[in-house]
Design a protein around this motif. Structure first.
Motif, mmCIF file in Angstrom:
data_model
loop_
_atom_site.group_PDB
_atom_site.id
_atom_site.type_symbol
_atom_site.label_atom_id
_atom_site.label_comp_id
_atom_site.label_asym_id
_atom_site.label_seq_id
_atom_site.Cartn_x
_atom_site.Cartn_y
_atom_site.Cartn_z
ATOM 1 N N HIS A 131 43.739 65.319 63.730
ATOM 2 C CA HIS A 131 45.135 64.943 63.991
ATOM 3 C C HIS A 131 45.631 64.092 62.835
ATOM 4 O O HIS A 131 44.854 63.693 61.970
ATOM 5 N N ASP A 132 46.939 63.856 62.786
ATOM 6 C CA ASP A 132 47.484 62.998 61.740
ATOM 7 C C ASP A 132 48.054 61.724 62.348
ATOM 8 O O ASP A 132 48.379 61.671 63.546
ATOM 9 N N GLN A 133 48.142 60.700 61.524
ATOM 10 C CA GLN A 133 48.799 59.450 61.910
ATOM 11 C C GLN A 133 49.760 59.049 60.793
ATOM 12 O O GLN A 133 49.332 58.745 59.678
ATOM 13 N N LEU A 134 51.036 59.073 61.095
ATOM 14 C CA LEU A 134 52.056 58.608 60.170
ATOM 15 C C LEU A 134 52.098 57.087 60.263
ATOM 16 O O LEU A 134 52.209 56.538 61.361
ATOM 17 N N LEU A 135 51.994 56.399 59.110
ATOM 18 C CA LEU A 135 51.849 54.942 59.108
ATOM 19 C C LEU A 135 52.918 54.282 58.243
ATOM 20 O O LEU A 135 53.282 54.796 57.181
ATOM 21 N N TYR A 136 53.384 53.125 58.710
ATOM 22 C CA TYR A 136 54.425 52.371 58.003
ATOM 23 C C TYR A 136 54.147 50.891 58.231
ATOM 24 O O TYR A 136 54.174 50.415 59.363
ATOM 25 N N LYS A 137 53.832 50.207 57.145
ATOM 26 C CA LYS A 137 53.574 48.767 57.231
ATOM 27 C C LYS A 137 54.774 48.049 56.612
ATOM 28 O O LYS A 137 54.969 48.075 55.393
ATOM 29 N N PRO A 138 55.623 47.418 57.426
ATOM 30 C CA PRO A 138 56.879 46.854 56.916
ATOM 31 C C PRO A 138 56.650 45.732 55.912
ATOM 32 O O PRO A 138 55.662 45.007 55.983
ATOM 33 N N GLY A 139 57.577 45.614 54.953
ATOM 34 C CA GLY A 139 57.531 44.519 53.995
ATOM 35 C C GLY A 139 58.005 43.231 54.645
ATOM 36 O O GLY A 139 58.952 43.227 55.422
ATOM 37 N N ARG A 140 57.341 42.146 54.335
ATOM 38 C CA ARG A 140 57.670 40.863 54.953
ATOM 39 C C ARG A 140 58.249 39.873 53.953
ATOM 40 O O ARG A 140 59.137 39.124 54.260
ATOM 41 N N GLY A 141 57.651 39.832 52.773
ATOM 42 C CA GLY A 141 58.136 38.915 51.759
ATOM 43 C C GLY A 141 57.528 37.536 51.786
ATOM 44 O O GLY A 141 57.584 36.823 50.796
ATOM 45 N N PRO B 246 56.058 63.761 68.794
ATOM 46 C CA PRO B 246 54.664 63.420 68.498
ATOM 47 C C PRO B 246 53.968 62.917 69.756
ATOM 48 O O PRO B 246 54.592 62.763 70.815
ATOM 49 N N VAL B 247 52.668 62.649 69.653
ATOM 50 C CA VAL B 247 51.929 62.105 70.791
ATOM 51 C C VAL B 247 52.472 60.731 71.173
ATOM 52 O O VAL B 247 52.691 60.416 72.327
ATOM 53 N N CYS B 248 52.677 59.885 70.174
ATOM 54 C CA CYS B 248 53.320 58.592 70.412
ATOM 55 C C CYS B 248 54.103 58.254 69.158
ATOM 56 O O CYS B 248 53.773 58.698 68.058
ATOM 57 N N ASN B 249 55.170 57.474 69.313
ATOM 58 C CA ASN B 249 56.034 57.245 68.164
ATOM 59 C C ASN B 249 56.769 55.924 68.272
ATOM 60 O O ASN B 249 57.201 55.521 69.355
ATOM 61 N N VAL C 120 64.323 50.415 69.298
ATOM 62 C CA VAL C 120 63.575 50.225 70.544
ATOM 63 C C VAL C 120 62.381 49.321 70.317
ATOM 64 O O VAL C 120 62.135 48.370 71.065
ATOM 65 N N ASP C 121 61.624 49.610 69.261
ATOM 66 C CA ASP C 121 60.388 48.877 68.988
ATOM 67 C C ASP C 121 60.606 47.782 67.951
ATOM 68 O O ASP C 121 61.621 47.740 67.255
ATOM 69 N N ASN C 122 59.629 46.891 67.857
ATOM 70 C CA ASN C 122 59.690 45.757 66.942
ATOM 71 C C ASN C 122 59.711 46.239 65.491
ATOM 72 O O ASN C 122 58.748 46.838 65.016
ATOM 73 N N PRO C 123 60.800 45.971 64.736
ATOM 74 C CA PRO C 123 60.887 46.463 63.354
ATOM 75 C C PRO C 123 59.910 45.785 62.417
ATOM 76 O O PRO C 123 59.691 46.246 61.296
ATOM 77 N N ARG C 124 59.267 44.685 62.854
ATOM 78 C CA ARG C 124 58.328 43.963 62.005
ATOM 79 C C ARG C 124 56.879 44.315 62.315
ATOM 80 O O ARG C 124 55.957 43.728 61.757
ATOM 81 N N ALA C 125 56.697 45.276 63.212
ATOM 82 C CA ALA C 125 55.344 45.670 63.612
ATOM 83 C C ALA C 125 54.877 46.889 62.809
ATOM 84 O O ALA C 125 55.689 47.660 62.280
ATOM 85 N N LEU C 126 53.564 47.063 62.739
ATOM 86 C CA LEU C 126 52.989 48.263 62.147
ATOM 87 C C LEU C 126 53.433 49.473 62.966
ATOM 88 O O LEU C 126 53.380 49.462 64.196
ATOM 89 N N ARG C 127 53.866 50.521 62.290
ATOM 90 C CA ARG C 127 54.271 51.746 62.973
ATOM 91 C C ARG C 127 53.162 52.787 62.828
ATOM 92 O O ARG C 127 52.702 53.063 61.729
ATOM 93 N N LYS C 128 52.756 53.368 63.933
ATOM 94 C CA LYS C 128 51.706 54.394 63.943
ATOM 95 C C LYS C 128 52.157 55.532 64.836
ATOM 96 O O LYS C 128 52.368 55.348 66.035
ATOM 97 N N THR C 129 52.337 56.708 64.252
ATOM 98 C CA THR C 129 52.806 57.891 64.973
ATOM 99 C C THR C 129 51.733 58.960 64.919
ATOM 100 O O THR C 129 51.366 59.420 63.834
#
Length: 277
Positions: A110-120, A57-60, A65-74
């Motif tokens: 373009h598309d953006q794959l998004l993942y907002k991690p659960g925190r609790g 992808p353009v960015c992923n 590697v990346d912070n598992p508690r951060a918003l993911r945007k691909t």
């Protein structure tokens, strides 16, 4: 999707009028639970750096590697996976966009794959700040774009559903725009609104498989995911067939770099697949 089911998903005249007045609209369920199960599995493959097509992808965000508690945007996951490409180029989404935008042609921007991690806890943030998509698309001459936001999971205020501000697509570009801002209240306090307009966000509560549509100038954002499970989605950014390149000193969007054209050129060709007709 069969022709009958597609017809059941399409906006009626009253829905089109609602979109024109408010700048957003939510569809019935478009993707089945079986489809969503496969889509989510491919989303996780992307995060592991497993690209079916061999193209990144353009960015992923990458696992480990990346912070598992951060918003993911691909960006442009459709380059990397055939199942995700079917989401980004879904013809029902394209047909709805054409009706809402009164357009003869709809292409993928373009598309953006998004993942907002659960925190609790509800105390940490993976907010999306108040913004208008067109701010980031200044390499287009006009705001002839619309976003289809596909919910892979159920979404409401508890897990940070999108919130849209009615009528804000009629305000032009506002003075405060930042996708990555975490302090939504501060943003709102600093925003300069047109006379006689109010900032009153509406939460877009959706079931998995539904799709919301918002205009490129509609102000939207989202709060934290306070649940134990991730909020998953894809933003499918679309453009009408008359969307043209604008040569501007503002940072060039990667689509402008792909086009590498002259001021006024159409965005067209294989890089921007046609969803409708």
């Amino acid at each position: 999707m069969s022709g009958l089911l597609q017809m059941q998903c399409l906006p009626e005249e009253k829905d089109i009028r609602f979109f024109e007045e408010n700048g957003f609209w939510v569809s019935p369920k478009i993707f089945s639970d079986e489809q969503l199960e496969k889509i989510i599995a491919r989303q996780d493959r992307i995060y592991r750096g497993e690209f079916e097509t061999g193209r990144e992808p353009v960015c992923n965000w990458l696992e480990g590697v990346d912070n598992p508690r951060a918003l993911r945007k691909t960006d442009n996951s459709h380059w990397s996976d055939s199942i995700l490409r079917t989401v980004a180029t879904d013809p029902t989404i394209g047909t709805i966009a054409a009706k809402l935008m009164n357009a003869d042609v709809i292409r993928l921007w373009h598309d953006q794959l998004l993942y907002k991690p659960g925190r609790g806890t509800g105390k940490e943030t993976a907010n999306v700040g108040w913004h208008q998509d067109f701010v980031y698309w200044q390499n287009c001459k006009e705001p002839t774009l619309v976003t289809a936001w596909v919910a892979f999971t159920d979404v409401d205020l508890s897990n940070g559903c999108m919130q849209a501000v009615p009528r804000s697509h009629k305000w032009g570009l506002v003075n405060v725009n930042n996708f990555f801002e975490q302090n939504l209240e501060k943003q709102q306090a600093e925003m300069e609104l047109p006379d006689n307009e109010v900032f009153k966000p509406v939460p877009l509560v959706m079931k998995a498989g539904q799709v919301s549509f918002h205009h490129a100038l509609t102000i939207h954002g989202s709060g934290a995911n306070a649940t134990d499970t991730p909020r998953r989605s894809m933003a499918v950014h679309l453009m009408t067939g008359d969307t043209r390149y604008r040569d501007t000193p503002r940072g060039r969007h990667f689509n402008a770099q792909i086009l590498n054209g002259n001021d006024g050129d159409l965005y067209e060709g294989d890089a921007w697949p046609v969803l409708y007709p």
